[in-house]
Scaffold this motif. Structure first.
Motif, PDB file in Angstrom:
ATOM      1  N   ASP A 186     -17.848 -23.771 -10.170  1.00 57.13           N
ATOM      2  CA  ASP A 186     -19.079 -23.071  -9.792  1.00 57.13           C
ATOM      3  C   ASP A 186     -19.885 -22.789 -11.052  1.00 57.13           C
ATOM      4  O   ASP A 186     -19.427 -22.078 -11.958  1.00 57.13           O
ATOM      5  N   ARG A 221     -24.591 -22.171  -5.727  1.00 54.12           N
ATOM      6  CA  ARG A 221     -24.960 -21.453  -4.510  1.00 54.12           C
ATOM      7  C   ARG A 221     -26.488 -21.496  -4.385  1.00 54.12           C
ATOM      8  O   ARG A 221     -27.195 -20.780  -5.089  1.00 54.12           O
ATOM      9  N   THR A 262     -23.223 -21.714 -10.805  1.00 47.61           N
ATOM     10  CA  THR A 262     -24.448 -21.065 -10.307  1.00 47.61           C
ATOM     11  C   THR A 262     -25.079 -20.175 -11.369  1.00 47.61           C
ATOM     12  O   THR A 262     -26.293 -20.203 -11.596  1.00 47.61           O
TER      13      THR A 262
END
Length: 370
Positions: free
Chosen positions: A346, A58, A348
């Motif tokens: 993900d 992100r 991040t």
């Protein structure tokens, strides 16, 4: 014919070899069947799961987590302040117009103390003088404008050349010292031009005043012959009032010229500061994105990823030339779009943890504010 003993031995060996070969082939077939059954059973019981090959981060969270994020926000805030200042400077016209001078009697109280006939004669004399001044002004105004334009023409090339060099300082590779010298030359040339224009204007006004006074000098002498002491007092007061009015006019013009020059200098300073600020923002944004990319690459190696994408990702339309951008927003295309993924992992938080190891001191400082 009886079979030879050697031939019987050879035939027996061939039969034994054939029997052994057949036995080995049967054993291999049985072993292959067992192995195939075992493999098929394992695949049916626990099918393997493919590991993710793509990661996603992100981007906005990572940018906000960078140690230089606050510095970037300060630069963005400074850019808006500079733009606001520049808009304020350009909102006011930078040209200076001579003030409108009211040529009413300087001191009516002196005449109010005189007799009615003196007041009437003086009024008639002033009307004649004003008419003469207006006529002379109208007749000489084209010549005055021509001389004023001639002064402008004398300095036009020098001013344009200096401004051209200043506007193209980066392309010409000028040093800060050279830029300062050019700015000083520009101020001197513009100041000299303004001083000559002001002197020309005052000379023209004085010429008009002198002509108007000469046009009624004979009549004035006749009227003042019998005024005695009143004449001397009137002349003294009128001269003082006229001198004060001219001084006020000169002060007003000088003040307006100084204000105009100051606003021009401030506008130029704001433009330079805005350009430097934009360079600093671009450099800092590039460094932040490079740091994020470096840390993401490290995480990609640890996870054996073949690719890490950003969420949101850069919009393709924002990379197109202006002529090929969508018609809905040709000058302000959508810069980022949502990333669509099915099996990406993900990472991040892992990249954010890597960024935490950085510090502003480890990075080269951003360009100073202008």
């Amino acid at each position: 014919m009886a079979e030879h003993p050697e031939e019987r031995k050879a035939g027996g060996r061939r039969r034994r070899q054939l029997l052994v070969g057949v036995l080995l082939a049967v054993l291999l077939l049985i072993a292959g069947a067992v192995l195939m059954r075992t493999l098929l059973h394992r695949e049916a019981a626990a099918p393997p799961q493919a590991a993710a090959e793509v990661g996603v981060v992100r981007l906005q969270e990572l940018v906000a987590a960078h140690p230089d994020y606050d510095k970037l926000q300060e630069l963005l805030k400074r850019r808006e302040e500079i733009r606001s200042s520049l808009d304020d400077q350009l909102a006011v016209p930078l040209t200076v117009q001579p003030p409108a001078v009211d040529r009413q009697p300087f001191d009516d109280s002196v005449w109010q103390k005189s007799a009615q006939d003196v007041i009437g004669r003086r009024s008639a004399l002033e009307r004649a003088q004003k008419k003469a001044a207006a006529d002379y002004r109208k007749a000489t105004e084209p010549d005055y404008k021509a001389r004023r334009d001639a002064i402008n023409a004398e300095y036009l090339n020098d001013i344009l050349n200096l401004k051209l060099k200043l506007d193209n300082r980066q392309a010409m590779g000028l040093t800060d010292e050279t830029v300062a010298q050019l700015q000083a030359q520009l101020e001197d040339v513009e100041g000299e031009r303004a001083a000559r224009q002001i002197a020309l204007y005052h000379a023209w006004q004085q010429e008009i005043q002198s002509y108007a006074e000469k046009s009624v000098a004979k009549e004035r002498a006749g009227q003042e012959a019998g005024l005695g002491g009143l004449r001397a007092r009137r002349e003294t007061e009128a001269a003082r009032a006229q001198s004060e009015a001219q001084a006020r006019d000169a002060e007003m013009i000088s003040k307006r010229m100084a204000d105009s020059v100051q606003r021009q200098q401030q506008a130029q300073a704001d433009q330079q500061a805005l350009a430097a600020n934009e360079q600093a923002i671009t450099a800092l944004e590039s460094r932040i994105l490079n740091d994020i990319a470096g840390k993401a690459a490290k995480v990609a190696i640890l996870h054996h990823f073949t690719l890490i994408t950003c969420d949101p990702a850069r919009s393709l339309s924002s990379l197109l030339p202006a002529a090929f951008r969508p018609a809905a927003a040709p000058d302000r295309p959508e810069k980022y779009v949502k990333t669509i993924s099915v099996s990406a992992e993900d990472v991040t938080d892992e990249v954010k943890a890597e960024l935490a190891d950085l510090s502003p001191e480890e990075e080269s400082s951003a360009p100073a504010k202008s």
